[in-house]
Design an enzyme around this catalytic site. Structure first.
Site, PDB file in Angstrom:
ATOM      1  N   ASP A   1      45.586  36.181  30.838  1.00 34.43           N
ATOM      2  CA  ASP A   1      44.815  36.862  31.873  1.00 34.43           C
ATOM      3  C   ASP A   1      45.579  38.056  32.444  1.00 34.43           C
ATOM      4  O   ASP A   1      46.788  37.980  32.650  1.00 34.43           O
ATOM      5  CB  ASP A   1      44.508  35.836  32.986  1.00 34.43           C
ATOM      6  CG  ASP A   1      43.392  36.298  33.896  1.00 34.43           C
ATOM      7  OD1 ASP A   1      42.756  37.320  33.585  1.00 34.43           O
ATOM      8  OD2 ASP A   1      43.159  35.629  34.917  1.00 34.43           O
TER       9      ASP A   1
ATOM     10  N   GLU B   1      38.444  40.693  26.720  1.00 35.68           N
ATOM     11  CA  GLU B   1      37.842  41.066  28.001  1.00 35.68           C
ATOM     12  C   GLU B   1      38.553  42.301  28.534  1.00 35.68           C
ATOM     13  O   GLU B   1      39.777  42.383  28.499  1.00 35.68           O
ATOM     14  CB  GLU B   1      37.966  39.923  29.023  1.00 35.68           C
ATOM     15  CG  GLU B   1      37.507  40.344  30.414  1.00 35.68           C
ATOM     16  CD  GLU B   1      37.297  39.184  31.376  1.00 35.68           C
ATOM     17  OE1 GLU B   1      36.768  38.134  30.945  1.00 35.68           O
ATOM     18  OE2 GLU B   1      37.668  39.324  32.548  1.00 35.68           O
TER      19      GLU B   1
END
Ligand code: ZN
Length: 487
Positions: free
Chosen positions: A153, A261
């Site tokens: 992330d 992402e």
């Protein structure tokens, strides 16, 4: 060291050729047991010979988790592109996934069980291998074979992305914030014009042809157009980030089974629909395959508390972002997505039930809630420590707590301590100080809280899992997801 087995986890029983597997609880940690067969050699552990059988008792180490992943496919993270609702369930302690699996076992929701940013790695003193290993063991223990994800992330550089991929992560969230000069958001138009004029004319010429002097029909309800002044600003602010994302994708992601992402949410101002459209359109035009994209929405998405802002304004803004995402075929990703109960129904409805929602700190707060309930003394120490180290923690996280609203510890009886976890200001303080709490040391080098936290949570694991099921369960209910529907 061999420890006495107290309990065999019933769902953990597995077989591979001539070897039998299960996981077991001992007094102070879980272990994996491998009974006879050739697989025993692949794992580090202690061989134990009894008159009835030969087996190996192995620690839940990173190395053993790698061996396990080679043998049982379902213990490796997988890509989730094409799945409707996916939820990131960051687990900073590496103890929460069992509770998440129990909640989601029967649902269609795809869990990204391992999810951690570099900031969180640094603050918890963990590595990507540790983070993935914890999820692998939870999946194995619960016999969860439906697939899970692992999200590196908020990664920023080639090296960070490469490292997460090498560890076996199935999702990369590229944080483009360092390539977004958001200070230009408030630059004068004259300065924007000057800077824009310095860009190569062939680049700006081609972009202008693509985006100016037209109305873009995003959907039946949503039309977009760029005015020249705004367009110049958007190009200056977002083009470097787009180039960075294209670079990373081409070099490290393309042709791999990886969810990519793109995050443009860690900026000073909200992402305008035009900016979102421009970023998405440029990425897609250059062949970047995006699973999800995280714009910054209007209002405040602060950690661990409900949405702050005008909900009808949010709804109007979110609709446009959702339509842009549908047009390009990826999902919106909602960062700091935990506890946003007042906007969950809007998110679910306007995306047609297709989105990625990230949670992390809220799972830590549920651990703190269990500590408040089961070990009031320890909670009191942690609470006082968090308050006195708040300024340090605020260097890493933006929150708007007001400590005046937090009841004084000495006025609160033990049985009321868990109520702190229902109060926004206390939640925020406990939320952002996790790193300092976990890393705090005594003068002799032993941990001030960490070992005791792990001991309490190991002893009260059922309470922790139940707390997680309830709290994340509330999220699903507010989103309108029925977790009992069989997938
Ligand atoms: Zn973010």
């Amino acid at each position: 060291m061999r420890s006495d087995i107290q309990y065999i986890y019933p769902r953990s029983k597995q077989k591979n050729s001539d070897s039998d597997y299960c996981m077991a609880k001992t007094e102070n940690c879980d272990v994996v047991l491998i009974v006879s067969g050739s697989d025993m050699d692949a794992f580090d552990g202690e061989a134990i010979v009894t008159p009835e059988k030969t087996y190996k008792q192995c620690p839940l180490s990173v190395e053993n988790s790698k061996a396990l992943r080679k043998i049982f496919n379902f213990t490796s993270p997988v890509r989730h592109k094409g799945r409707d609702v996916t939820i990131g369930l960051g687990d900073r302690l590496g103890l929460a996934s069992g509770g998440h699996i129990r909640l989601l076992r029967e649902s269609d929701v795809f869990p990204v069980l391992a999810q951690q940013s570099i900031r969180e790695l640094n603050l918890t003193g963990r590595t990507y291998e540790d983070v993935l290993s914890a999820a692998v063991w939870a999946v194995f223990r619960e016999g969860y074979t439906k697939g899970f994800g692992a999200d590196g992330d908020h990664l920023k550089t080639h090296d960070e992305v490469r490292n997460a991929l090498e560890c076996g992560f199935s999702m990369i969230t590229l944080d483009c914030s360092e390539h977004i000069p958001s200070e230009l958001d408030c630059a004068s138009q004259a300065e924007i014009n000057t800077r824009y004029a310095e860009l190569p004319a062939d680049v700006t010429g081609a972009l202008e042809k693509l985006y100016l002097n037209k109305t873009i029909a995003v959907s039946g309800d949503v039309m977009l157009s760029f005015c020249y002044d705004d367009f110049k600003r958007i190009v200056l602010v977002y083009l470097p980030a787009i180039e960075h994302a294209i670079n990373i994708f081409d070099e490290l992601i393309n042709n791999k089974d990886i969810d990519f992402e793109v995050s443009i949410d860690e900026t000073l101002s909200t992402t305008s629909p035009q900016a979102h459209y421009f970023v998405a359109s440029e990425l897609v035009r250059h062949g970047v395959e995006i699973t999800s994209l995280a714009p910054r929405f209007v209002g405040e998405f602060q950690k661990g508390i409900d949405y702050r802002g005008d909900i009808s304004l949010f709804e109007r803004d979110f609709l446009v972002h959702a339509e842009i995402a549908k047009m390009f075929g990826y999902k919106l990703s909602i960062h700091s997505g935990s506890d946003k109960f007042s906007v969950f129904p809007i998110i679910h409805r306007l995306t047609d039930g297709k989105y990625h929602l990230k949670t992390a700190g809220t799972n830590w707060l549920e651990a703190v809630r269990v500590i408040a309930k089961c070990s009031p003394e320890l909670y009191r120490e942690i609470h006082a420590f968090a308050l006195s180290n708040l300024q340090e923690a605020k260097k890493c996280y933006h929150i708007t707590e007001n400590t005046d609203y937090i009841a004084d510890l000495s006025d609160v009886s033990d049985n009321m301590l868990p109520d702190y976890l229902n109060q926004d200001d206390a939640r925020q303080v406990l939320h952002i100080t996790y790193g300092l709490i976990l890393q705090a040391k005594n003068p002799d080098g032993s941990t001030l809280f960490k070992d005791r936290i792990f001991d309490v949570l190991y002893e009260h694991e059922e309470e922790y899992f139940t707390a997680l099921e309830e709290h994340i369960g509330k999220h699903l209910a507010a989103l309108g997801i029925d977790e009992t529907v069989k997938g």
